[in-house]
Design a protein around this motif. Structure first.
Motif, PDB file in Angstrom:
ATOM      1  N   LEU A   1    -113.118 -45.557  24.953  1.00 12.51           N
ATOM      2  CA  LEU A   1    -113.182 -46.825  24.209  1.00 12.51           C
ATOM      3  C   LEU A   1    -114.355 -47.669  24.690  1.00 12.51           C
ATOM      4  CD1 LEU A   1    -109.379 -47.695  24.181  1.00 12.51           C
ATOM      5  CD2 LEU A   1    -110.796 -47.572  22.116  1.00 12.51           C
ATOM      6  N   ASP A   2    -114.589 -47.657  26.005  1.00 14.42           N
ATOM      7  CA  ASP A   2    -115.705 -48.418  26.556  1.00 14.42           C
ATOM      8  C   ASP A   2    -117.054 -47.808  26.167  1.00 14.42           C
ATOM      9  OD1 ASP A   2    -113.868 -50.077  27.830  1.00 14.42           O
ATOM     10  OD2 ASP A   2    -113.978 -48.967  29.734  1.00 14.42           O
ATOM     11  N   GLU A   3    -117.082 -46.477  26.081  1.00 19.07           N
ATOM     12  CA  GLU A   3    -118.346 -45.771  25.868  1.00 19.07           C
ATOM     13  C   GLU A   3    -118.756 -45.688  24.402  1.00 19.07           C
ATOM     14  OE1 GLU A   3    -117.575 -41.973  27.561  1.00 19.07           O
ATOM     15  OE2 GLU A   3    -117.271 -42.751  29.595  1.00 19.07           O
ATOM     16  N   ASP A   4    -117.787 -45.657  23.489  1.00 21.11           N
ATOM     17  CA  ASP A   4    -118.091 -45.364  22.085  1.00 21.11           C
ATOM     18  C   ASP A   4    -117.401 -46.378  21.184  1.00 21.11           C
ATOM     19  OD1 ASP A   4    -118.473 -44.351  19.551  1.00 21.11           O
ATOM     20  OD2 ASP A   4    -117.881 -42.300  20.035  1.00 21.11           O
ATOM     21  N   PRO A   5    -118.159 -47.215  20.502  1.00 17.19           N
ATOM     22  CA  PRO A   5    -117.542 -48.246  19.641  1.00 17.19           C
ATOM     23  C   PRO A   5    -116.825 -47.680  18.423  1.00 17.19           C
ATOM     24  CG  PRO A   5    -119.927 -48.220  19.362  1.00 17.19           C
ATOM     25  CD  PRO A   5    -119.628 -47.324  20.522  1.00 17.19           C
ATOM     26  N   ARG A   6    -116.997 -46.380  18.150  1.00 23.20           N
ATOM     27  CA  ARG A   6    -116.275 -45.775  17.026  1.00 23.20           C
ATOM     28  C   ARG A   6    -114.831 -45.448  17.395  1.00 23.20           C
ATOM     29  NH1 ARG A   6    -117.663 -40.625  15.174  1.00 23.20           N
ATOM     30  NH2 ARG A   6    -116.679 -41.135  13.186  1.00 23.20           N
ATOM     31  N   VAL A   7    -114.532 -45.294  18.671  1.00 23.68           N
ATOM     32  CA  VAL A   7    -113.212 -44.837  19.093  1.00 23.68           C
ATOM     33  C   VAL A   7    -112.182 -45.958  18.946  1.00 23.68           C
ATOM     34  CG1 VAL A   7    -111.827 -43.982  21.034  1.00 23.68           C
ATOM     35  CG2 VAL A   7    -114.167 -43.125  20.681  1.00 23.68           C
ATOM     36  N   ALA A   8    -111.045 -45.607  18.362  1.00 21.58           N
ATOM     37  CA  ALA A   8    -109.901 -46.519  18.273  1.00 21.58           C
ATOM     38  C   ALA A   8    -108.652 -45.740  18.660  1.00 21.58           C
ATOM     39  CB  ALA A   8    -109.761 -47.077  16.863  1.00 21.58           C
ATOM     40  N   VAL A   9    -107.665 -46.420  19.202  1.00 22.39           N
ATOM     41  CA  VAL A   9    -106.409 -45.802  19.623  1.00 22.39           C
ATOM     42  C   VAL A   9    -105.269 -46.423  18.827  1.00 22.39           C
ATOM     43  CG1 VAL A   9    -104.809 -45.433  21.530  1.00 22.39           C
ATOM     44  CG2 VAL A   9    -107.265 -45.366  21.948  1.00 22.39           C
ATOM     45  N   VAL A  10    -104.434 -45.562  18.270  1.00 26.57           N
ATOM     46  CA  VAL A  10    -103.259 -46.037  17.552  1.00 26.57           C
ATOM     47  C   VAL A  10    -102.027 -45.429  18.224  1.00 26.57           C
ATOM     48  CG1 VAL A  10    -102.141 -46.321  15.317  1.00 26.57           C
ATOM     49  CG2 VAL A  10    -104.623 -46.046  15.422  1.00 26.57           C
ATOM     50  N   LEU A  11    -101.087 -46.284  18.583  1.00 25.07           N
ATOM     51  CA  LEU A  11     -99.884 -45.872  19.297  1.00 25.07           C
ATOM     52  C   LEU A  11     -98.652 -46.266  18.497  1.00 25.07           C
ATOM     53  CD1 LEU A  11    -101.021 -47.303  22.741  1.00 25.07           C
ATOM     54  CD2 LEU A  11    -101.160 -44.904  22.043  1.00 25.07           C
ATOM     55  N   ALA A  12     -97.572 -45.552  18.738  1.00 23.91           N
ATOM     56  CA  ALA A  12     -96.287 -45.882  18.109  1.00 23.91           C
ATOM     57  C   ALA A  12     -95.283 -46.201  19.221  1.00 23.91           C
ATOM     58  CB  ALA A  12     -95.800 -44.742  17.237  1.00 23.91           C
ATOM     59  N   GLU A  13     -95.587 -47.231  19.975  1.00 26.15           N
ATOM     60  CA  GLU A  13     -94.782 -47.728  21.080  1.00 26.15           C
ATOM     61  C   GLU A  13     -94.902 -46.856  22.334  1.00 26.15           C
ATOM     62  OE1 GLU A  13     -93.445 -51.020  22.220  1.00 26.15           O
ATOM     63  OE2 GLU A  13     -93.327 -50.754  20.042  1.00 26.15           O
ATOM     64  N   ILE A  14     -94.907 -45.527  22.162  1.00 23.99           N
ATOM     65  CA  ILE A  14     -94.996 -44.611  23.294  1.00 23.99           C
ATOM     66  C   ILE A  14     -96.387 -44.689  23.908  1.00 23.99           C
ATOM     67  CG2 ILE A  14     -94.836 -42.193  24.011  1.00 23.99           C
ATOM     68  CD1 ILE A  14     -92.191 -43.447  23.099  1.00 23.99           C
ATOM     69  N   GLY A  15     -96.450 -44.908  25.235  1.00 24.68           N
ATOM     70  CA  GLY A  15     -97.729 -44.921  25.937  1.00 24.68           C
ATOM     71  C   GLY A  15     -98.463 -46.244  25.919  1.00 24.68           C
ATOM     72  N   VAL A  16     -97.841 -47.291  25.413  1.00 25.72           N
ATOM     73  CA  VAL A  16     -98.525 -48.581  25.283  1.00 25.72           C
ATOM     74  C   VAL A  16     -98.949 -49.133  26.639  1.00 25.72           C
ATOM     75  CG1 VAL A  16     -98.189 -50.990  24.629  1.00 25.72           C
ATOM     76  CG2 VAL A  16     -97.453 -49.174  23.085  1.00 25.72           C
TER      77      VAL A  16
END
Length: 309
Positions: free
Chosen positions: A16-31
């Protein structure tokens, strides 16, 4: 030693820090693992709550805007529950994403059958164009996660497991690796099955191939190991037995061969038990694997006491 999933949040947070294209989507697990990353990138770390269909749909929406979404939850909630969205929102629209699962086939037996997904890769096999990584060690998981995110706009599934081999091997996100050479057959050990396979085949005249990227299936590597003569192929996979038998047979279509697919049985185990107990029940512990592999290869050679096929 940390687990593959322990590596997930730190590696993806760095991406996320290295690449502005990266996004993370979570469904509560791993938040919780993304608390710091969410402070730095509040618009690119998204928690949709316990809504797995929305997890896939939101990821597809991000992909439509040019982002590289990384979607994460347990395998049963990532592949099975929202399969229609995987099929349509990603596949039908020609969109890429990185799906990263946890819990594998039965990593959390106390969670019951709702949290088990031995059929995840078989299900993805009904769709076109998926790359599938099955690391066998946390170091390999880190390498393959980076491969997956860097894979342009491809559709990639990374199957993380609490089970692990003792040592990591170099992986390139594409090819099988020859770990041991023999003349009487080929055993393909997938991901965390390698240690058990090496113990089970100790002293046997068998080639052992190590597979951490199973889709696309490395048919050329299997052909090189099988050679031109009749070959016995054993696939040892940490998910549904027989998942890759068709791929192996297709790779050897012009070579006489037999294929034995070992993995998680279709029958449901209705006791929680432990991971080692599940492995033994499915015949994936070293002792059972040795018995099943030797019975298969001896039957082909017509060894005394074994039926010919």
């Amino acid at each position: 030693m940390d687990t593959m999933r322990d590596r997930f949040a730190p590696v993806v947070s760095r991406l996320l820090d290295e690449d502005p294209r990266v996004a993370v989507v979570l469904a509560e697990i791993g938040v919780d693992g993304f608390t710091a990353a969410r402070r730095r990138h509040p618009d690119r770390v998204i928690n949709v709550g316990i809504r797995e269909q929305l997890l896939i749909g939101a990821g597809a929406g991000l992909a439509l805007t040019g982002m590289r979404p990384v979607l994460h939850t347990f395998a049963s909630f990532l592949i099975e529950r929202p399969f229609e969205q995987v099929k349509l929102d990603l596949g039908h629209q020609g969109l890429g994403a990185v799906l990263v699962s946890a819990a594998a086939s039965f990593d959390w037996p106390a969670g019951g059958y709702t949290h088990m997904a031995p059929g995840d890769i078989s299900l993805l096999d009904t769709l076109d164009g998926w790359t599938v990584h099955v690391p066998g060690h946390p170091d390999e998981a880190e390498t393959l996660l980076r491969h997956a995110v860097a894979a342009g706009d491809d559709k990639v599934y990374v199957r993380l497991s609490a089970q692990s081999n003792t040592d990591a091997l170099p992986v390139d996100g594409a090819r099988f690796r020859t770990v041991r050479e023999g003349r009487s057959g080929v055993v393909v050990a997938v991901g965390p099955m390698l240690d058990a396979v090496l113990t089970a085949t100790e002293g046997l005249d068998l080639t052992v191939l190590y597979a951490t990227t199973v889709r696309p299936f490395d048919g050329p590597a299997l052909r090189r190991s099988a050679g031109a003569a009749r070959s016995d192929i054993v696939l040892v996979e940490p998910y549904l037995a027989g998942t890759s038998t068709a791929a192996a047979s297709e790779a050897l279509a012009d070579i006489p061969h037999r294929v034995l697919g070992l993995g998680v049985a279709r029958r449901e185990l209705r006791r929680y038990g432990t991971v080692p107990e599940h492995l033994a029940a499915h015949g994936l512990d070293p002792h059972s694997l040795r018995e099943r592999i030797t019975a298969f290869t001896r039957a082909a050679s017509g060894a005394p006491g074994r039926p010919k096929t």
